[in-house]
Design a protein around this motif. Sequence first.
Motif, PDB file in Angstrom:
ATOM      1  N   GLY A   1      -1.258 -18.530  22.043  1.00  0.00           N
ATOM      2  CA  GLY A   1      -0.889 -19.159  20.780  1.00  0.00           C
ATOM      3  C   GLY A   1      -1.695 -20.416  20.486  1.00  0.00           C
ATOM      4  O   GLY A   1      -1.398 -21.138  19.529  1.00  0.00           O
TER       5      GLY A   1
ATOM      6  N   HIS B   1      -4.375 -13.293  17.742  1.00  0.00           N
ATOM      7  CA  HIS B   1      -5.149 -12.713  16.647  1.00  0.00           C
ATOM      8  C   HIS B   1      -6.559 -12.343  17.109  1.00  0.00           C
ATOM      9  O   HIS B   1      -7.086 -11.281  16.730  1.00  0.00           O
ATOM     10  CB  HIS B   1      -5.239 -13.696  15.475  1.00  0.00           C
ATOM     11  CG  HIS B   1      -3.934 -13.940  14.780  1.00  0.00           C
ATOM     12  ND1 HIS B   1      -2.916 -13.034  14.777  1.00  0.00           N
ATOM     13  CD2 HIS B   1      -3.495 -15.010  14.028  1.00  0.00           C
ATOM     14  CE1 HIS B   1      -1.899 -13.522  14.080  1.00  0.00           C
ATOM     15  NE2 HIS B   1      -2.222 -14.711  13.626  1.00  0.00           N
TER      16      HIS B   1
ATOM     17  N   LEU C   1      -9.217 -20.788  16.190  1.00  0.00           N
ATOM     18  CA  LEU C   1      -8.304 -20.378  17.253  1.00  0.00           C
ATOM     19  C   LEU C   1      -9.001 -20.329  18.605  1.00  0.00           C
ATOM     20  O   LEU C   1     -10.207 -20.091  18.702  1.00  0.00           O
ATOM     21  CB  LEU C   1      -7.721 -18.991  16.945  1.00  0.00           C
ATOM     22  CG  LEU C   1      -7.059 -18.802  15.582  1.00  0.00           C
ATOM     23  CD1 LEU C   1      -6.624 -17.347  15.417  1.00  0.00           C
ATOM     24  CD2 LEU C   1      -5.864 -19.734  15.412  1.00  0.00           C
TER      25      LEU C   1
ATOM     26  N   THR D   1      -1.261 -19.819  11.225  1.00  0.00           N
ATOM     27  CA  THR D   1      -1.262 -18.552  11.971  1.00  0.00           C
ATOM     28  C   THR D   1      -0.750 -17.394  11.117  1.00  0.00           C
ATOM     29  O   THR D   1      -1.237 -16.268  11.254  1.00  0.00           O
ATOM     30  CB  THR D   1      -0.414 -18.679  13.244  1.00  0.00           C
ATOM     31  OG1 THR D   1       0.897 -19.164  12.917  1.00  0.00           O
ATOM     32  CG2 THR D   1      -1.055 -19.632  14.232  1.00  0.00           C
ATOM     33  N   GLU D   2       0.200 -17.659  10.215  1.00  0.00           N
ATOM     34  CA  GLU D   2       0.685 -16.590   9.337  1.00  0.00           C
ATOM     35  C   GLU D   2      -0.378 -16.185   8.328  1.00  0.00           C
ATOM     36  O   GLU D   2      -0.549 -14.992   8.032  1.00  0.00           O
ATOM     37  CB  GLU D   2       1.962 -17.031   8.629  1.00  0.00           C
ATOM     38  CG  GLU D   2       3.183 -17.048   9.537  1.00  0.00           C
ATOM     39  CD  GLU D   2       4.466 -17.354   8.790  1.00  0.00           C
ATOM     40  OE1 GLU D   2       4.386 -17.747   7.589  1.00  0.00           O
ATOM     41  OE2 GLU D   2       5.547 -17.221   9.391  1.00  0.00           O
TER      42      GLU D   2
ATOM     43  N   LEU E   1      -4.635 -23.210  19.479  1.00  0.00           N
ATOM     44  CA  LEU E   1      -5.613 -23.426  18.414  1.00  0.00           C
ATOM     45  C   LEU E   1      -6.763 -24.262  18.949  1.00  0.00           C
ATOM     46  O   LEU E   1      -6.631 -24.978  19.945  1.00  0.00           O
ATOM     47  CB  LEU E   1      -4.965 -24.156  17.238  1.00  0.00           C
ATOM     48  CG  LEU E   1      -3.617 -23.661  16.719  1.00  0.00           C
ATOM     49  CD1 LEU E   1      -3.182 -24.525  15.546  1.00  0.00           C
ATOM     50  CD2 LEU E   1      -3.686 -22.207  16.317  1.00  0.00           C
TER      51      LEU E   1
ATOM     52  N   HIS F   1      -6.327 -16.418  21.735  1.00  0.00           N
ATOM     53  CA  HIS F   1      -5.210 -16.325  20.780  1.00  0.00           C
ATOM     54  C   HIS F   1      -4.903 -14.858  20.464  1.00  0.00           C
ATOM     55  O   HIS F   1      -5.792 -14.008  20.467  1.00  0.00           O
ATOM     56  CB  HIS F   1      -5.562 -17.078  19.494  1.00  0.00           C
ATOM     57  CG  HIS F   1      -4.405 -17.282  18.574  1.00  0.00           C
ATOM     58  ND1 HIS F   1      -3.927 -16.299  17.729  1.00  0.00           N
ATOM     59  CD2 HIS F   1      -3.609 -18.377  18.353  1.00  0.00           C
ATOM     60  CE1 HIS F   1      -2.907 -16.768  17.033  1.00  0.00           C
ATOM     61  NE2 HIS F   1      -2.687 -18.027  17.397  1.00  0.00           N
TER      62      HIS F   1
ATOM     63  N   LEU G   1     -12.131 -16.355  12.999  1.00  0.00           N
ATOM     64  CA  LEU G   1     -10.981 -16.720  13.822  1.00  0.00           C
ATOM     65  C   LEU G   1     -11.384 -17.681  14.934  1.00  0.00           C
ATOM     66  O   LEU G   1     -10.634 -18.615  15.272  1.00  0.00           O
ATOM     67  CB  LEU G   1     -10.352 -15.462  14.431  1.00  0.00           C
ATOM     68  CG  LEU G   1      -9.649 -14.495  13.466  1.00  0.00           C
ATOM     69  CD1 LEU G   1      -9.179 -13.253  14.221  1.00  0.00           C
ATOM     70  CD2 LEU G   1      -8.471 -15.157  12.766  1.00  0.00           C
TER      71      LEU G   1
ATOM     72  N   VAL H   1       1.179 -25.368  11.868  1.00  0.00           N
ATOM     73  CA  VAL H   1       0.722 -24.299  12.764  1.00  0.00           C
ATOM     74  C   VAL H   1       1.218 -22.944  12.280  1.00  0.00           C
ATOM     75  O   VAL H   1       0.474 -21.957  12.258  1.00  0.00           O
ATOM     76  CB  VAL H   1       1.212 -24.565  14.203  1.00  0.00           C
ATOM     77  CG1 VAL H   1       0.881 -23.382  15.110  1.00  0.00           C
ATOM     78  CG2 VAL H   1       0.596 -25.844  14.753  1.00  0.00           C
TER      79      VAL H   1
ATOM     80  N   GLY I   1      -2.834 -14.258  10.177  1.00  0.00           N
ATOM     81  CA  GLY I   1      -2.218 -12.975  10.519  1.00  0.00           C
ATOM     82  C   GLY I   1      -2.304 -11.980   9.382  1.00  0.00           C
ATOM     83  O   GLY I   1      -2.516 -10.773   9.599  1.00  0.00           O
TER      84      GLY I   1
END
Length: 477
Positions: free
Chosen positions: A310, A387, A381, A351-352, A312, A385, A377, A347, A355
Amino acid sequence: MGGEEGICEVCSSPAKLRCTGCKTSFYCTPEHQKQDWSHHKSTCRPWSIQESAPLGRYLISTRDLDKDDVIITEAPIAFGPALHSDQRVCVGCGDPKAVVRCPGCSWPACRLSCEGLLDENRHGVECKLLAKARIIPRCDILLPLRMVILKKKHPKRWEALSALQSHEESRGPGTEAHDEAEDVYQQLEPILQAFSIGQDVMSKICGLIDINGLETNPPEGSVGIYQTACLLEHQCLANTRHGFVLDSKGRPKIVVTALRPIKKGEHLSTTYTHVLWATRARREHLQATKYFSCRCERCKDPTELGSHLGALKCPCGVGVILPKDPLDSETEWSCDLCPGLLTAQEVVELTERLGEDVENVMASAKKETLGDLYSRLLVLLHPGHQHCIAVGHSLIQLLLPNDPRKLEICRRILETTSVLDPYGGRLALYTAVALRELSFCPGEARASHLTRALDLLRFEPAGSPGDNLKKLIKFEL
């Protein structure tokens, strides 16, 4: 213990005396049971049920277990299509290849000779009810109906079923779960009224399914509820794996085995959520669907055991941004090398948004767009991560062997899965794909990677994507 008939473990004669410990071995006489004990004691029931205020009922091992030891083998109390499924399946056996209709109720079936369809104790009772009520086929109501029939026709099995958690106190009016139970009730209303079954019972049944139902394969798309296996507690790093085989009656029997050596007295665990979700996503999912918050070692660790699933990148260029307290959804996120700070909301929004980009690009899965997204990304990130791992896993299958990105991403994925699923209990296929792609890269030990992938895939069900990959790797070896 008497009951259904089996085969004597000593002389192979028909037998009705069943071991009271594991309930799976049969004997024709008490003498043969005593004679076999020296052999049978090593495989007899290796678990016991304990209870505590924070955990409720849970399982512990009653002896030391080796890797791959069988812990639980049991048929479901009830099984059928998932509540949220719109898949057309056979009412007799759950096979998704339902191409004919039952002559009695006109619901989908795989074939007219299906054993489950013809079995009076399987589809027979529900067939008459569905035909009389003239309910339009909608397979997602079959499992609730079967549990209603259990309540009316098999009180002992219903007693075992209803002893499992259903969390009705969290599924009241105003919740999505309550609306779903109400919808099922309306679909089955003619039958439920005849049985004097109210909305409260249907709410409990839907809760039992949501909290305890395990997706089965085979048959693909079905859900089973198990008296003992449902007591395995959640850990993000579990110590058991489970798979399914069809028993002699066509039911998906669960087989739970040890993922690693387990000490006597150790809690037996499984994973209720996705291993490759970051901590916030896992904990939110567990709270929303299972009504508890995980506090395991992985969830408490800001780095998620060093995987950084998770994390960054910090604008400072060298630091990593991590949550100060991963168990607090409102915690600040800070750089490990500079004073940089982000709020939890910042955050989440980042991330959303990323995503959504991942979901849109993965839908087409083209090398150019996946490569561009992966590069974008990596600006924001950590390369570990979730993603980056998700996009990278699709990308490696499209890159040429001599592309340096392929080698780098394969190694990153394997580092991640080795930490988060070290024994291949949940990500066997995922890891095997990465190993096979790595084997194509120049300078890599191809046979070694393929052999390791083959070992990971040994538990994949017949006919599944994992089984197909296993056959391909065997051919390549």
